[in-house]
Write a protein that holds these residues in place. Structure first.
Motif, PDB file in Angstrom:
ATOM      1  N   SER A  17       0.851  -1.196   0.000  1.00 53.03           N
ATOM      2  CA  SER A  17       0.000   0.000   0.000  1.00 53.03           C
ATOM      3  C   SER A  17       0.887   1.247   0.000  1.00 53.03           C
ATOM      4  O   SER A  17       1.780   1.382   0.832  1.00 53.03           O
ATOM      5  CB  SER A  17      -0.943   0.009   1.206  1.00 53.03           C
ATOM      6  N   HIS A  18       0.639   2.123  -0.953  1.00 51.63           N
ATOM      7  CA  HIS A  18       1.376   3.382  -1.065  1.00 51.63           C
ATOM      8  C   HIS A  18       0.847   4.365  -0.027  1.00 51.63           C
ATOM      9  O   HIS A  18      -0.361   4.545   0.118  1.00 51.63           O
ATOM     10  CB  HIS A  18       1.196   3.936  -2.486  1.00 51.63           C
ATOM     11  N   ASN A  19       1.759   5.005   0.702  1.00 57.76           N
ATOM     12  CA  ASN A  19       1.363   5.901   1.793  1.00 57.76           C
ATOM     13  C   ASN A  19       0.378   5.195   2.728  1.00 57.76           C
ATOM     14  O   ASN A  19      -0.726   5.685   2.997  1.00 57.76           O
ATOM     15  CB  ASN A  19       0.758   7.198   1.243  1.00 57.76           C
ATOM     16  N   SER A  20       0.816   4.066   3.234  1.00 55.17           N
ATOM     17  CA  SER A  20      -0.045   3.228   4.080  1.00 55.17           C
ATOM     18  C   SER A  20      -0.620   3.997   5.250  1.00 55.17           C
ATOM     19  O   SER A  20      -1.767   3.770   5.668  1.00 55.17           O
ATOM     20  CB  SER A  20       0.768   2.039   4.614  1.00 55.17           C
ATOM     21  N   HIS A  21       0.189   4.888   5.824  1.00 49.17           N
ATOM     22  CA  HIS A  21      -0.199   5.649   7.013  1.00 49.17           C
ATOM     23  C   HIS A  21      -1.229   6.727   6.712  1.00 49.17           C
ATOM     24  O   HIS A  21      -1.946   7.174   7.613  1.00 49.17           O
ATOM     25  CB  HIS A  21       1.035   6.315   7.609  1.00 49.17           C
ATOM     26  N   SER A  42      -7.054   1.530   8.313  1.00 49.31           N
ATOM     27  CA  SER A  42      -5.886   1.655   9.175  1.00 49.31           C
ATOM     28  C   SER A  42      -4.805   0.678   8.719  1.00 49.31           C
ATOM     29  O   SER A  42      -5.077  -0.296   8.000  1.00 49.31           O
ATOM     30  CB  SER A  42      -6.262   1.352  10.625  1.00 49.31           C
ATOM     31  N   VAL A  43      -3.574   0.916   9.146  1.00 51.30           N
ATOM     32  CA  VAL A  43      -2.483   0.007   8.793  1.00 51.30           C
ATOM     33  C   VAL A  43      -2.761  -1.393   9.330  1.00 51.30           C
ATOM     34  O   VAL A  43      -2.539  -2.393   8.630  1.00 51.30           O
ATOM     35  CB  VAL A  43      -1.139   0.547   9.319  1.00 51.30           C
ATOM     36  N   TYR A  44      -3.260  -1.487  10.551  1.00 51.08           N
ATOM     37  CA  TYR A  44      -3.590  -2.801  11.113  1.00 51.08           C
ATOM     38  C   TYR A  44      -4.618  -3.511  10.241  1.00 51.08           C
ATOM     39  O   TYR A  44      -4.485  -4.711   9.941  1.00 51.08           O
ATOM     40  CB  TYR A  44      -4.120  -2.658  12.537  1.00 51.08           C
ATOM     41  N   GLU A  45      -5.639  -2.799   9.811  1.00 50.28           N
ATOM     42  CA  GLU A  45      -6.683  -3.408   8.987  1.00 50.28           C
ATOM     43  C   GLU A  45      -6.150  -3.765   7.603  1.00 50.28           C
ATOM     44  O   GLU A  45      -6.519  -4.802   7.038  1.00 50.28           O
ATOM     45  CB  GLU A  45      -7.877  -2.459   8.865  1.00 50.28           C
ATOM     46  N   SER A  48      -4.410  -6.953   8.047  1.00 54.67           N
ATOM     47  CA  SER A  48      -5.395  -8.013   8.268  1.00 54.67           C
ATOM     48  C   SER A  48      -6.053  -8.451   6.972  1.00 54.67           C
ATOM     49  O   SER A  48      -6.486  -9.614   6.843  1.00 54.67           O
ATOM     50  CB  SER A  48      -6.480  -7.534   9.248  1.00 54.67           C
ATOM     51  N   ARG A  49      -6.119  -7.544   6.000  1.00 49.35           N
ATOM     52  CA  ARG A  49      -6.742  -7.845   4.709  1.00 49.35           C
ATOM     53  C   ARG A  49      -5.740  -8.318   3.659  1.00 49.35           C
ATOM     54  O   ARG A  49      -6.092  -8.426   2.486  1.00 49.35           O
ATOM     55  CB  ARG A  49      -7.490  -6.607   4.202  1.00 49.35           C
ATOM     56  N   GLY A  50      -4.500  -8.571   4.068  1.00 49.86           N
ATOM     57  CA  GLY A  50      -3.552  -9.195   3.156  1.00 49.86           C
ATOM     58  C   GLY A  50      -2.433  -8.334   2.620  1.00 49.86           C
ATOM     59  O   GLY A  50      -1.575  -8.810   1.889  1.00 49.86           O
ATOM     60  N   VAL A 278      -5.831   0.345  -1.794  1.00 51.48           N
ATOM     61  CA  VAL A 278      -5.554  -1.075  -1.981  1.00 51.48           C
ATOM     62  C   VAL A 278      -6.799  -1.933  -1.789  1.00 51.48           C
ATOM     63  O   VAL A 278      -6.841  -3.089  -2.240  1.00 51.48           O
ATOM     64  CB  VAL A 278      -4.416  -1.494  -1.029  1.00 51.48           C
ATOM     65  N   ASN A 279      -7.813  -1.383  -1.151  1.00 54.11           N
ATOM     66  CA  ASN A 279      -9.054  -2.122  -0.916  1.00 54.11           C
ATOM     67  C   ASN A 279      -9.978  -2.129  -2.123  1.00 54.11           C
ATOM     68  O   ASN A 279     -10.996  -2.837  -2.129  1.00 54.11           O
ATOM     69  CB  ASN A 279      -9.808  -1.516   0.279  1.00 54.11           C
ATOM     70  N   ILE A 280      -9.659  -1.355  -3.167  1.00 54.31           N
ATOM     71  CA  ILE A 280     -10.525  -1.234  -4.338  1.00 54.31           C
ATOM     72  C   ILE A 280      -9.842  -1.857  -5.550  1.00 54.31           C
ATOM     73  O   ILE A 280      -8.671  -1.590  -5.813  1.00 54.31           O
ATOM     74  CB  ILE A 280     -10.858   0.247  -4.625  1.00 54.31           C
ATOM     75  N   GLY A 281     -10.590  -2.675  -6.294  1.00 55.73           N
ATOM     76  CA  GLY A 281     -10.030  -3.249  -7.514  1.00 55.73           C
ATOM     77  C   GLY A 281      -9.534  -4.672  -7.315  1.00 55.73           C
ATOM     78  O   GLY A 281      -9.951  -5.385  -6.398  1.00 55.73           O
TER      79      GLY A 281
END
Length: 338
Positions: A17-21, A42-45, A48-50, A278-281
């Motif tokens: 993930s780019h700019n995860s924070h 969140s970074v933790y989530e 958790s999602r891979g 990162v959650n989309i697509g």
């Protein structure tokens, strides 16, 4: 991740993930942060999602290391590690993650602050993967995922600045370990970040550099696949209803990846596929395909076969398999990584 046990780290692809924070959880009700956001969770989530690669921009401000995006501050790096990364590492004893730091400001201050921070967080420091560690002194290639887990060296750290880097600390100079495409420019082109584009010259030497005993471990490959000056614009572009399924869709991301593989001159699949939102697509499905094989994705809107992972756009302007898409593996279809 268990099925990866016998694979070398350099043979595995990971979602980054780019700019995860810079995420909506950290933004809360802060308008400036919302404008600078590149991720939903969140970074933790995300973990958790891979997600297994975290790209963090850091700067030493007001006596502490801050996670930033431009001039916007999101959180203290210490808090992010203690509240989100360490809990996940403790919870999932199989996970292997990579933290890729982009630094801003005084490099020497950042180096000293990182050293102090690691000394204060033993639960991270003891898990850092060190290329020069005695565990790996007789290895001719990156260890397997199982070996990294057994040694509990499950966190690879990269940094963009040689002044900040320290092999002893396990903060490895990115330029010595990876090759990558430049994040700027069109998503239908691909050029190297650290060298001059030349059709006849690979982007980088095939091996890592700057370590003891002239290790000939395979150089890692980061695919930067994100656009735009704002998260709002990149959010618009990842909409799955767009041509190719949006920037993170099979019809956009997969052809871009194939282009970058060809342009790099080394013929290697990416180890890290870094995207906004990162959650989309389809990025998780695409990385799964790279690791385990399967079927190329279909069903995206298209104008031509260039908008499809399969290279085929139906008369109804939908990506499909024609004449057929058979089950395949990455190695069988594209050749094994050297």
């Amino acid at each position: 991740e268990r099925s990866m046990n016998n694979l070398s780290f350099s043979d595995v692809s990971w979602v980054s993930s780019h700019n995860s924070h810079a995420n909506r959880f950290a933004s809360a009700e802060n308008v400036l942060r919302q404008l600078a956001t590149n991720q939903e969770h969140s970074v933790y989530e995300q973990l958790s999602r891979g997600v297994r690669g975290l790209m963090l921009d850091i700067e030493f401000r007001n006596g502490s290391l801050q996670c930033v995006h431009g001039f916007v501050e999101f959180s203290l790096l210490r808090d992010l590690i203690l509240r989100e990364i360490i809990p996940f590492l403790n919870q999932d004893e199989q996970c292997v993650i990579t933290i890729d730091f982009e630094t801003r400001g005084d490099a020497e201050l950042i180096r000293r602050a990182l050293r102090d921070l690691l000394e204060q967080i033993p639960d991270l420091e003891r898990r850092i993967f060190r290329v020069n560690d005695k565990h790996w002194e007789n290895h001719t290639e990156w260890p397997t995922i199982a070996q990294m887990r057994e040694a509990d060296q499950r966190v690879l750290i990269l940094v963009d600045n040689s002044v900040v880097a320290s092999n002893d600390m396990g903060i490895h100079y990115r330029y010595n370990v990876t090759m990558e495409n430049h994040w700027q420019g069109s998503l239908d082109s691909c050029s190297p970040r650290y060298s001059i584009a030349d059709l006849h010259v690979p982007w980088s030497m095939p091996y890592i550099a700057g370590f003891d005993n002239d290790k000939t471990w395979t150089r890692l490959f980061t695919l930067n696949h994100f656009c735009c000056s704002t998260g709002i614009e990149s959010l618009r572009r990842v909409n799955p209803t767009r041509i190719g399924g949006g920037d993170n869709g099979w019809g956009t991301l997969f052809p871009r990846m194939m282009l970058c593989i060809a342009e790099s001159g080394l013929g290697r699949k990416p180890n890290f596929v870094a995207v906004d939102w990162v959650n989309i697509g389809d990025v998780h499905d695409i990385v799964d395909y790279m690791n385990f094989g399967g079927r190329l994705g279909v069903g995206q809107r298209c104008e031509s076969g260039l908008d499809c992972a399969t290279g085929s756009c139906s008369a109804e302007k939908v990506c499909h398999c024609q004449p057929a898409c058979s089950e395949s593996t990455w190695n069988a279809t594209f050749g094994e990584n050297p």
